[in-house]
Design a protein around this motif. Sequence first.
Motif, PDB file in Angstrom:
ATOM      1  N   GLY A 143       0.779  -1.228   0.000  1.00 50.43           N
ATOM      2  CA  GLY A 143       0.000   0.000   0.000  1.00 50.43           C
ATOM      3  C   GLY A 143       0.808   1.274   0.000  1.00 50.43           C
ATOM      4  N   GLU A 144       2.154   1.198   0.102  1.00 57.00           N
ATOM      5  CA  GLU A 144       2.953   2.415   0.164  1.00 57.00           C
ATOM      6  C   GLU A 144       2.953   3.140  -1.185  1.00 57.00           C
ATOM      7  OE1 GLU A 144       5.975  -0.938  -0.634  1.00 57.00           O
ATOM      8  OE2 GLU A 144       4.124  -0.624   0.543  1.00 57.00           O
ATOM      9  N   MET A 145       3.001   4.467  -1.140  1.00 50.76           N
ATOM     10  CA  MET A 145       3.041   5.284  -2.347  1.00 50.76           C
ATOM     11  C   MET A 145       4.374   5.086  -3.062  1.00 50.76           C
ATOM     12  SD  MET A 145       2.876   9.432  -2.548  1.00 50.76           S
ATOM     13  CE  MET A 145       4.615   9.613  -2.057  1.00 50.76           C
ATOM     14  N   MET A 146       4.330   4.867  -4.379  1.00 48.67           N
ATOM     15  CA  MET A 146       5.528   4.610  -5.159  1.00 48.67           C
ATOM     16  C   MET A 146       6.071   5.898  -5.754  1.00 48.67           C
ATOM     17  SD  MET A 146       5.666   1.398  -4.631  1.00 48.67           S
ATOM     18  CE  MET A 146       6.951   0.834  -5.747  1.00 48.67           C
ATOM     19  N   THR A 147       7.389   5.986  -5.861  1.00 45.92           N
ATOM     20  CA  THR A 147       8.051   7.114  -6.514  1.00 45.92           C
ATOM     21  C   THR A 147       9.127   6.577  -7.453  1.00 45.92           C
ATOM     22  OG1 THR A 147       9.667   7.346  -4.718  1.00 45.92           O
ATOM     23  CG2 THR A 147       7.634   8.666  -4.554  1.00 45.92           C
ATOM     24  N   GLY A 148       9.567   7.455  -8.372  1.00 41.99           N
ATOM     25  CA  GLY A 148      10.590   7.042  -9.329  1.00 41.99           C
ATOM     26  C   GLY A 148      10.017   6.129 -10.396  1.00 41.99           C
ATOM     27  N   TRP A 149      10.908   5.419 -11.084  1.00 45.71           N
ATOM     28  CA  TRP A 149      10.486   4.501 -12.129  1.00 45.71           C
ATOM     29  C   TRP A 149       9.896   3.225 -11.522  1.00 45.71           C
ATOM     30  CZ3 TRP A 149       9.881   5.869 -16.966  1.00 45.71           C
ATOM     31  CH2 TRP A 149      10.643   6.918 -17.489  1.00 45.71           C
ATOM     32  N   VAL A 150       8.737   2.853 -12.025  1.00 43.83           N
ATOM     33  CA  VAL A 150       8.056   1.658 -11.523  1.00 43.83           C
ATOM     34  C   VAL A 150       7.578   0.835 -12.721  1.00 43.83           C
ATOM     35  CG1 VAL A 150       6.168   0.726 -10.120  1.00 43.83           C
ATOM     36  CG2 VAL A 150       7.297   2.857  -9.434  1.00 43.83           C
ATOM     37  N   GLU A 151       7.919  -0.452 -12.736  1.00 43.77           N
ATOM     38  CA  GLU A 151       7.455  -1.352 -13.789  1.00 43.77           C
ATOM     39  C   GLU A 151       6.141  -1.972 -13.334  1.00 43.77           C
ATOM     40  OE1 GLU A 151       9.312  -4.853 -16.689  1.00 43.77           O
ATOM     41  OE2 GLU A 151      10.072  -4.627 -14.626  1.00 43.77           O
ATOM     42  N   ILE A 152       5.026  -1.377 -13.772  1.00 41.21           N
ATOM     43  CA  ILE A 152       3.710  -1.823 -13.334  1.00 41.21           C
ATOM     44  C   ILE A 152       3.375  -3.190 -13.932  1.00 41.21           C
ATOM     45  CG2 ILE A 152       1.253  -1.258 -13.205  1.00 41.21           C
ATOM     46  CD1 ILE A 152       3.047   0.665 -11.679  1.00 41.21           C
ATOM     47  N   PRO A 159       5.062  -6.154 -17.022  1.00 43.55           N
ATOM     48  CA  PRO A 159       6.325  -6.467 -17.711  1.00 43.55           C
ATOM     49  C   PRO A 159       6.583  -5.525 -18.886  1.00 43.55           C
ATOM     50  CG  PRO A 159       5.148  -8.481 -17.181  1.00 43.55           C
ATOM     51  CD  PRO A 159       4.214  -7.355 -16.844  1.00 43.55           C
ATOM     52  N   LYS A 160       7.731  -4.829 -18.828  1.00 43.91           N
ATOM     53  CA  LYS A 160       8.206  -3.906 -19.863  1.00 43.91           C
ATOM     54  C   LYS A 160       7.337  -2.662 -20.036  1.00 43.91           C
ATOM     55  CE  LYS A 160      10.576  -7.479 -22.547  1.00 43.91           C
ATOM     56  NZ  LYS A 160      10.775  -8.095 -23.886  1.00 43.91           N
ATOM     57  N   ILE A 161       6.450  -2.405 -19.102  1.00 36.34           N
ATOM     58  CA  ILE A 161       5.642  -1.174 -19.134  1.00 36.34           C
ATOM     59  C   ILE A 161       5.983  -0.370 -17.886  1.00 36.34           C
ATOM     60  CG2 ILE A 161       3.327  -0.181 -19.161  1.00 36.34           C
ATOM     61  CD1 ILE A 161       2.331  -2.655 -20.563  1.00 36.34           C
ATOM     62  N   TRP A 162       6.662   0.771 -18.132  1.00 40.21           N
ATOM     63  CA  TRP A 162       7.196   1.585 -17.043  1.00 40.21           C
ATOM     64  C   TRP A 162       6.446   2.900 -16.930  1.00 40.21           C
ATOM     65  CZ3 TRP A 162      11.347   0.187 -13.855  1.00 40.21           C
ATOM     66  CH2 TRP A 162      11.989  -1.012 -14.193  1.00 40.21           C
ATOM     67  N   TYR A 163       6.367   3.397 -15.680  1.00 46.54           N
ATOM     68  CA  TYR A 163       5.801   4.716 -15.391  1.00 46.54           C
ATOM     69  C   TYR A 163       6.774   5.432 -14.465  1.00 46.54           C
ATOM     70  CZ  TYR A 163       1.314   2.899 -17.092  1.00 46.54           C
ATOM     71  OH  TYR A 163       0.318   2.349 -17.854  1.00 46.54           O
ATOM     72  N   TYR A 164       6.691   6.745 -14.504  1.00 43.72           N
ATOM     73  CA  TYR A 164       7.535   7.533 -13.591  1.00 43.72           C
ATOM     74  C   TYR A 164       6.647   8.344 -12.663  1.00 43.72           C
ATOM     75  CZ  TYR A 164      11.147  10.529 -11.702  1.00 43.72           C
ATOM     76  OH  TYR A 164      12.008  11.173 -10.845  1.00 43.72           O
TER      77      TYR A 164
END
Length: 355
Positions: A313-322, A324-329
Amino acid sequence: MGTMIRKEGMKPYFILLSLLAFMMIILPPLKVQAAESIVIRSLNLTFKSQFGDEEILMPEITTTTSGVTIQDTLWKRDISKWKAASNERVSVILTSDTMIFAESYNRSELKVTGAKFVSAKALDNNTLEVKVDYVPVVKLGKTAKAGWSDSKKTKAVWKKVEFATGYQVALYADDKLKKRISVQTNIADLSELMDKNAVYYYEVRAIGFTADDRKYMKEGDYVTSDDTIMEYEGDTTGAWKGNTYKQEDGGVPRNSWKQILNDWYYFDGNGTRQTGWLKSGQRWYYLNPADGKLMTGWQQIDGKWYYLNTQGGEMMTGWVEIQPKIWYYFHLDGSMAYHTNIGQYWVDASGKWIS
């Protein structure tokens, strides 16, 4: 003339009889004075606790008051329903064949050791009912299984131990003790303590959570965790009362996370369920504004998109691969970047960067 002398000589005798009769009318019977002299003025009762292994035992109840015996003990609840560190009411029936009891006694006149005096009233001259609150004691057992509730092995979970009100968890990194913590539930989030690449495991034992609990509970033995993934559905025995959660033992969670059924909540120092953004340790979490449930996954909050770890449940920061091979910042405030450059990489209007 002789006869006249005899009649006059008897006059003092009749006067004496009349005086004795009068005294018998106005003076109390001698037997009442005798009864008053044998009233029991003080008594004592002693409750000696018996520590059973993983079971609650009856206390040994005795009195050293001369001429007094314990005729019966009447417990309000059956021993099968007793809980360690919780009051159990008992009526102790005292009798005496040689003396009589006063109508009632206070705590200074009837000294109780090992339990709490409530009241003492005579049922008749030779029978006294003493009401007492006794707190059962127990030697706690050990958990049957200790493992993890997530694939990352950051949330420890173990089987509950009967009578325990808390647990002590010792986290080890590469066989070195990292930290000991105490919790009230049979689950603990250890992710904030796992700050380096290491082989982690923990030991857990049942304890009395509060100082008062520990007076009546001897801690159990440690059990070492294994790699088992265990299901945990949270507390199911308590009840909501507004924004607080009353547990089966009457207590409320404070300054802590608590899983209730399948959802997580955070309660402040007053035991009030929190909502909205919450910083716990070094991480941010988002709690549903309507009911306080911990939110996970994609969430749109105040017009911005955030991604909350589905495992914790922690808030994500930086690059995250949600996927496979699909990334969000995600920026430092947790909001998703979109239609912009992140260094040498471009994210589109949906926030994706695809390799």
